[in-house]
Scaffold this motif. Structure first.
Motif, PDB file in Angstrom:
ATOM      1  N   GLU A   1       1.019  -1.156  -0.048  1.00 49.09           N
ATOM      2  CA  GLU A   1      -0.123  -0.078   0.722  1.00 49.09           C
ATOM      3  C   GLU A   1       0.799   1.150   0.021  1.00 49.09           C
ATOM      4  O   GLU A   1       1.768   1.391   0.761  1.00 49.09           O
ATOM      5  N   ILE A   2       0.455   2.157  -1.226  1.00 50.18           N
ATOM      6  CA  ILE A   2       1.342   3.383  -0.953  1.00 50.18           C
ATOM      7  C   ILE A   2       1.179   4.383  -0.423  1.00 50.18           C
ATOM      8  O   ILE A   2       2.121   5.442  -0.045  1.00 50.18           O
ATOM      9  N   GLN A   3      -0.481   4.242   0.753  1.00 48.62           N
ATOM     10  CA  GLN A   3      -0.847   5.793   1.737  1.00 48.62           C
ATOM     11  C   GLN A   3      -0.196   4.995   3.129  1.00 48.62           C
ATOM     12  O   GLN A   3      -0.586   4.718   3.666  1.00 48.62           O
ATOM     13  N   PRO A   4       0.412   6.223   3.563  1.00 42.04           N
ATOM     14  CA  PRO A   4       1.000   5.800   4.745  1.00 42.04           C
ATOM     15  C   PRO A   4      -0.398   5.691   5.885  1.00 42.04           C
ATOM     16  O   PRO A   4      -0.457   4.584   6.634  1.00 42.04           O
ATOM     17  N   ARG A   5      -1.076   6.829   5.299  1.00 42.41           N
ATOM     18  CA  ARG A   5      -2.019   6.595   7.025  1.00 42.41           C
ATOM     19  C   ARG A   5      -2.939   4.925   6.992  1.00 42.41           C
ATOM     20  O   ARG A   5      -3.436   4.234   7.948  1.00 42.41           O
ATOM     21  N   LEU A   6      -3.222   4.485   5.577  1.00 40.08           N
ATOM     22  CA  LEU A   6      -4.270   3.334   4.976  1.00 40.08           C
ATOM     23  C   LEU A   6      -2.514   1.788   5.271  1.00 40.08           C
ATOM     24  O   LEU A   6      -3.295   0.937   5.782  1.00 40.08           O
ATOM     25  N   ALA A   7      -1.742   2.027   5.300  1.00 42.79           N
ATOM     26  CA  ALA A   7      -0.776   1.251   5.826  1.00 42.79           C
ATOM     27  C   ALA A   7      -0.672   1.200   7.071  1.00 42.79           C
ATOM     28  O   ALA A   7      -0.855  -0.002   7.311  1.00 42.79           O
ATOM     29  N   ASP A   8      -1.098   2.287   8.299  1.00 42.86           N
ATOM     30  CA  ASP A   8      -0.409   1.993   9.217  1.00 42.86           C
ATOM     31  C   ASP A   8      -1.812   0.736   9.865  1.00 42.86           C
ATOM     32  O   ASP A   8      -1.922   0.414  10.928  1.00 42.86           O
ATOM     33  N   MET A   9      -3.245   2.059   8.818  1.00 41.83           N
ATOM     34  CA  MET A   9      -4.763   1.305   9.547  1.00 41.83           C
ATOM     35  C   MET A   9      -4.329  -0.443   8.980  1.00 41.83           C
ATOM     36  O   MET A   9      -4.994  -0.861  10.234  1.00 41.83           O
ATOM     37  N   ALA A  10      -3.787  -1.027   8.480  1.00 36.35           N
ATOM     38  CA  ALA A  10      -3.222  -2.671   7.651  1.00 36.35           C
ATOM     39  C   ALA A  10      -3.096  -2.703   9.165  1.00 36.35           C
ATOM     40  O   ALA A  10      -3.079  -4.200   9.163  1.00 36.35           O
ATOM     41  N   ARG A  11      -1.597  -2.786   9.189  1.00 32.31           N
ATOM     42  CA  ARG A  11      -0.887  -2.969  10.330  1.00 32.31           C
ATOM     43  C   ARG A  11      -1.908  -3.557  11.522  1.00 32.31           C
ATOM     44  O   ARG A  11      -1.219  -3.963  12.210  1.00 32.31           O
ATOM     45  N   ARG A  12      -2.498  -2.099  12.128  1.00 36.12           N
ATOM     46  CA  ARG A  12      -3.083  -2.669  13.300  1.00 36.12           C
ATOM     47  C   ARG A  12      -4.086  -3.405  12.853  1.00 36.12           C
ATOM     48  O   ARG A  12      -4.704  -4.280  13.852  1.00 36.12           O
ATOM     49  N   SER A  13      -4.884  -3.930  11.406  1.00 36.16           N
ATOM     50  CA  SER A  13      -5.938  -4.404  11.692  1.00 36.16           C
ATOM     51  C   SER A  13      -5.153  -5.905  12.174  1.00 36.16           C
ATOM     52  O   SER A  13      -6.107  -6.596  12.520  1.00 36.16           O
ATOM     53  N   VAL A  14      -4.299  -5.848  11.353  1.00 39.58           N
ATOM     54  CA  VAL A  14      -3.136  -7.446  10.790  1.00 39.58           C
ATOM     55  C   VAL A  14      -2.930  -8.076  12.606  1.00 39.58           C
ATOM     56  O   VAL A  14      -3.335  -8.870  13.043  1.00 39.58           O
ATOM     57  N   SER A  15      -2.604  -6.732  13.451  1.00 42.79           N
ATOM     58  CA  SER A  15      -1.967  -6.985  14.930  1.00 42.79           C
ATOM     59  C   SER A  15      -3.247  -7.541  15.962  1.00 42.79           C
ATOM     60  O   SER A  15      -3.495  -8.265  16.581  1.00 42.79           O
TER      61      SER A  15
END
Length: 218
Positions: free
Chosen positions: A62-76
């Motif tokens: 994912e190129i967008q930092p905010r979305l990538a952060d949301m994805a990481r938090r969901s994975v966690s």
């Protein structure tokens, strides 16, 4: 959407996944083990949904930092850090790394549907990037898929029917042979508003047209 038990972080201000992501995660042919990559992953919904079908390792770009952060938090949040790896990167640069050419058994992608020129100047920046080809054209995305997937590996995409012919032509240009196609209709009287396409790297021509999906009964 069916209850998967997953907890997925999203925001209407930035990104909210919709039916297309769910349909793609069900449609894609994926291995039980091995390596999968999801491009244009947004908040990571497709990799999260795929974990219900596979034990394979999943990278998600994912190129967008905010979305990538949301994805990481969901994975966690779902305790899936050992299976899903979120990569914040421009997929064009990521796929230019020759060391990873042909290393994935399957690729999934829910790309922007519209050209950059079709964008609304008043549109939220996050939605503009998700909906329009601001950071990569259809050709860029298909080329990346072709580089990353192994010979005989599968690439599954959801897109708009209005670009169906362009998608088929572009896939074949990059040695991805379309194998399965399924059109999605809002109801039995409505025109198709989505299409699912799966191609095989270096495959022989042989296309199956699957029965259409009606999202709503009426």
């Amino acid at each position: 959407m069916m209850d998967t038990g997953l907890r997925i972080i999203q925001s209407r201000e930035v990104f909210s996944f919709s039916t297309d992501a769910v349909l793609l995660s069900n449609f894609a042919s994926i291995p039980k083990k091995g390596k999968i990559i999801d491009l244009c992953t947004g908040n990571g919904v497709i990799p999260l949904l795929l974990t219900g079908r596979t034990k394979a390792q999943i990278d998600a770009v994912e190129i967008q930092p905010r979305l990538a952060d949301m994805a990481r938090r969901s994975v966690s949040l779902n305790g899936l850090e050992q299976q899903i790896n979120i990569v914040e990167a421009d997929l064009r640069h990521f796929a230019a790394n020759k060391a990873i050419y042909g290393t994935y058994d399957a690729v999934t992608v829910n790309p922007p549907y519209m050209s950059a020129e079709a964008g609304d100047s008043n549109e939220n920046e996050h939605y503009a990037i998700a909906r329009h080809e601001v950071h990569g054209t259809l050709q860029d995305i298909v080329e990346a898929c072709s580089r990353l997937v192994r010979p005989a590996g599968k690439v599954a995409m959801v897109h708009r029917p209005s670009r169906f012919v362009e998608i088929i032509e572009t896939m074949r240009k990059y040695k991805l042979e379309p194998k399965r196609v399924q059109f999605i209709h809002p109801n039995k009287n409505g025109e198709a508003n989505m299409v699912l396409i799966e191609a095989m790297r270096d495959g022989r021509p042989e296309l199956r047209l699957l029965p259409p999906i009606m999202v709503y009964d009426t």
